[in-house]
Write an enzyme that holds these catalytic residues in place. Structure first.
Site, PDB file in Angstrom:
ATOM      1  N   CYS A 270     -36.829  -5.096  35.911  1.00 17.92           N
ATOM      2  CA  CYS A 270     -36.513  -6.323  36.653  1.00 17.92           C
ATOM      3  C   CYS A 270     -37.788  -6.984  37.168  1.00 17.92           C
ATOM      4  O   CYS A 270     -37.909  -8.216  37.138  1.00 17.92           O
ATOM      5  CB  CYS A 270     -35.565  -6.013  37.809  1.00 17.92           C
TER       6      CYS A 270
ATOM      7  N   CYS B 222     -37.333  -1.277  40.418  1.00 15.97           N
ATOM      8  CA  CYS B 222     -36.907  -1.498  39.032  1.00 15.97           C
ATOM      9  C   CYS B 222     -38.020  -2.200  38.257  1.00 15.97           C
ATOM     10  O   CYS B 222     -38.209  -3.414  38.380  1.00 15.97           O
ATOM     11  CB  CYS B 222     -35.625  -2.319  38.977  1.00 15.97           C
TER      12      CYS B 222
END
Length: 177
Positions: free
Chosen positions: A134, A131
């Protein structure tokens, strides 16, 4: 030592992984809590039963009960957040970014350990789960807290090696059936 058993299980064609496993865990400059929390969180995120079985006892022995629980919490919350935020980021409709997430993430605000350690573990799990949003978010929090790039890179090196070892050993187990 479980780390030695795990290294011994890595096939010769993946010798680089064996050597890297020894160096990123066995010769890490990270403090013990950061190291073993990263190892445990990434072992969980790898989804490899063998890797988790081999590394968890040593992680548990090197972590306080609070840190042990927090590392597992980092793996759990990032399993959810990485899917959610990666999907939001990948969708071409920017409106999704304006919608309320509506997901509980209380553990991020109160992880039970130093915030920096939890952020480092969350970054490492985000590397395993791919991700980018993130990763950027956790990296920025860590940098603002004074964590240097070498420390951050150490965490995602651990993530990379644990993920690769898990993939390799799981493949070997299937091929041996």
């Amino acid at each position: 030592m479980a780390l030695d058993e795990l290294k011994a299980a890595v096939p010769d064609y993946a010798k680089d992984l064996r050597l890297n496993l020894g160096s990123v865990i066995g010769n890490s400059d990270l403090p013990q809590q950061q190291l073993w929390g990263t190892v445990l969180a990434c072992a969980i995120a790898s989804r490899s039963p063998r890797v988790l079985r081999e590394l968890e006892p040593q992680a548990k022995a090197n972590l306080s009960p609070e840190a042990y629980t927090a590392a597992k919490s980092a793996a759990a919350i990032m399993a959810m957040n990485n899917v959610f935020y990666r999907t939001r980021h990948l969708l071409s409709d920017p409106e999704y970014g304006t919608l309320r997430a509506g997901l509980r993430m209380n553990v991020i605000g109160n992880p039970g350990v130093e915030k920096v350690d939890f952020e480092l573990w969350s970054l490492a799990v985000s590397a395993v789960n791919g991700c980018g949003q993130c990763l950027d978010s956790h990296e920025q929090v860590l940098r603002k807290a004074g964590v240097d790039r070498d420390t951050i890179q150490e965490a995602f090196k651990i993530a990379a090696v644990i993920q690769a070892v898990g993939t390799t050993l799981d493949a070997e187990a299937v091929l041996a059936e």
